[in-house]
Scaffold this active site. Structure first.
Site, short mmCIF file in Angstrom:
data_model
loop_
_atom_site.label_atom_id
_atom_site.label_comp_id
_atom_site.label_asym_id
_atom_site.label_seq_id
_atom_site.Cartn_x
_atom_site.Cartn_y
_atom_site.Cartn_z
N ASN A 24 47.40 36.13 40.82
CA ASN A 24 47.17 35.97 39.38
C ASN A 24 48.52 35.98 38.68
O ASN A 24 49.56 36.10 39.31
CB ASN A 24 46.24 37.07 38.85
CG ASN A 24 46.78 38.46 39.12
OD1 ASN A 24 47.85 38.82 38.62
ND2 ASN A 24 46.05 39.24 39.90
N PRO B 97 38.32 46.43 47.69
CA PRO B 97 37.99 47.80 47.27
C PRO B 97 38.25 47.98 45.78
O PRO B 97 39.19 47.40 45.22
CB PRO B 97 38.95 48.66 48.11
CG PRO B 97 40.05 47.74 48.53
CD PRO B 97 39.41 46.40 48.68
N LEU C 291 40.00 51.64 40.90
CA LEU C 291 39.72 52.43 39.70
C LEU C 291 38.43 53.23 39.86
O LEU C 291 38.40 54.44 39.57
CB LEU C 291 39.64 51.51 38.48
CG LEU C 291 39.28 52.17 37.15
CD1 LEU C 291 40.29 53.24 36.79
CD2 LEU C 291 39.19 51.11 36.05
N PHE D 248 42.79 49.55 33.03
CA PHE D 248 43.07 48.42 32.15
C PHE D 248 41.96 47.39 32.31
O PHE D 248 41.39 47.26 33.40
CB PHE D 248 44.41 47.78 32.49
CG PHE D 248 45.59 48.40 31.79
CD1 PHE D 248 46.26 47.74 30.77
CD2 PHE D 248 46.02 49.67 32.14
CE1 PHE D 248 47.33 48.31 30.12
CE2 PHE D 248 47.10 50.27 31.50
CZ PHE D 248 47.75 49.58 30.49
N LYS E 111 32.91 48.31 31.21
CA LYS E 111 33.69 48.57 32.43
C LYS E 111 34.00 50.06 32.54
O LYS E 111 33.91 50.64 33.62
CB LYS E 111 34.98 47.76 32.40
CG LYS E 111 35.88 48.00 33.61
CD LYS E 111 37.12 47.11 33.57
CE LYS E 111 38.02 47.37 34.77
NZ LYS E 111 39.22 46.49 34.78
#
Length: 397
Positions: A208, A303, A306, A323, A337
């Site tokens: 990314n 995995p 967070l 984040f 989230k």
């Protein structure tokens, strides 16, 4: 920053001892006085005369120095310094420290001291990751010993991985952070940063656009407030900060392993842009282009770092911060989230192309917590980091 500080430098018997003359020079340039102590093995890698010359002080290497011991010299040495620095800290020295052995001058000083202790580990990568060394490391952390490094890289033995002693400038920065009268002094914070690269074959990967700039700024701001920072970084395009324990990784699985190895911690801040998926079975050889035939890639879920740390129960950091990089409905998606992952705070930001935030120099975040959504103005990533670091300090006090 180190004016009038006295450092007792214990030099272990590893190849990284060659860095100690430069380390002493940098410490003295920062204003510190350095008293060197050498183990017997250290003399195989660096000459006592060289250390004495750059330190401007006698090198100590004998426990049974009759003149000194008549005055309990090893006790005086161990307690007259403002900091005891072990660099390089070999696996053997770490084991002695963890178990309380005292069979030479260095280990006796370490057992007799009531002065803060910092270590800069250096050893072969397999020795570093051996369960015994990791147990000893956990014991030393629990005893209040500060740790800087080790870094990853090529080793004298020909292997590559974690185990290189941090460079002298990074060690000096960690010492300066130690003496900084900041609110996070004595606190350990884990920070993840940068992208992850998930291999398709030996030459291709999924990635990314994260530069790692925000995570790097956060780590730097935490160090400035006195924190001991373990910095787990993917392949970022910005240089890592000084004064941290740097762990460089490539994949999400490696980042998960590095985070787990870095715990326990008082806080964990997950600023890395971790890939959600990986290729289930990466090819061991380059996938060749064939006319009219497109490769079929089967994906697997990575995995969830967070969520794993947020929901770990015993040993969970007191504060877990995530984040959320979103392109639409930023606050709603980030709030969901946070509830799904179980973290304490989420910093949400809009990374749609028009904002220029992903890979840019500015950020505009919304801090989402139990108190609701707090919108921060757009500012430089360094300013965002400083504001977040102060919030972390306030939360941990």
């Amino acid at each position: 920053m180190l004016a009038d500080k006295r450092i007792l430098l214990i030099v272990g018997g590893g190849i990284a001892a060659y860095k100690t003359p430069d380390l002493i020079r940098k410490l003295r340039a920062a204003g510190a006085a350095v008293t060197p102590v050498m183990t017997r093995a250290a003399g195989e890698f660096v000459a006592p005369l060289a250390l004495a010359a750059v330190a401007g002080e006698k090198v100590h290497d004998q426990l049974f120095d009759l003149t000194s011991e008549a005055e309990m010299g090893h006790i005086q040495l161990s307690r007259s310094a403002d900091l005891v620095l072990v660099a390089p800290a070999t696996a053997d020295l770490m084991a002695k420290m963890a178990q309380g052995h005292a069979d030479d001058l260095a280990s006796t000083l370490l057992l007799a001291t009531d002065t803060p202790v910092m270590i800069a580990p250096a050893m072969n990568v397999r020795m570093w990751w051996h369960p015994a060394t990791q147990r000893n490391l956990a014991t030393l952390r629990a005893d209040g010993v500060s740790v800087v490094g080790p870094d990853e890289g090529d080793m004298a033995c020909g292997e590559y991985g974690a185990g290189r002693m941090s460079e002298p400038a990074a060690v000096v920065a960690a010492i300066e952070a130690h003496f900084a009268d900041g609110p996070l002094r004595g606190r350990h914070v884990v920070v993840t940063s940068g992208p992850t690269h998930e291999p398709i074959d030996p030459v291709r990967y999924i990635a990314n656009r994260s530069s790692g700039a925000q995570g790097t700024a956060i780590a730097r701001a935490l160090v400035a407030l006195g924190a001991e920072v373990t910095f787990v970084s993917g392949p970022a395009s910005v240089a890592p900060p000084a004064g941290v324990r740097l762990v460089q990784v490539e994949t999400a699985a490696q980042m998960m392993q590095a985070v787990q190895a870095a715990l326990p911690a008082d806080a964990a801040i997950f600023a890395a842009a971790v890939a959600d998926w990986r290729v289930a079975s990466a090819s061991g050889s380059k996938i060749k282009k064939k006319a009219g035939a497109l490769p079929v890639l089967e994906f697997a879920e990575n995995p969830d770092i967070l969520a794993t740390v947020s929901q770990m129960g015993a040993g969970r950091p007191a504060l877990v911060v995530g984040f959320a990089a979103e392109t639409d409905d930023v606050v709603a998606h980030a709030t969901a989230k946070r509830q799904r992952k179980g973290c304490d705070w989420i910093l949400a930001n809009d990374v749609s192309p028009a904002t220029g935030i992903m890979g840019g120099t500015d950020n505009a975040v919304v801090l989402i917590s139990d108190a609701g959504a707090e919108e921060w103005p757009r500012m430089a990533k360094d300013a965002v980091a400083e504001r977040l670091a102060q919030r972390v300090a306030d939360a941990l006090v």
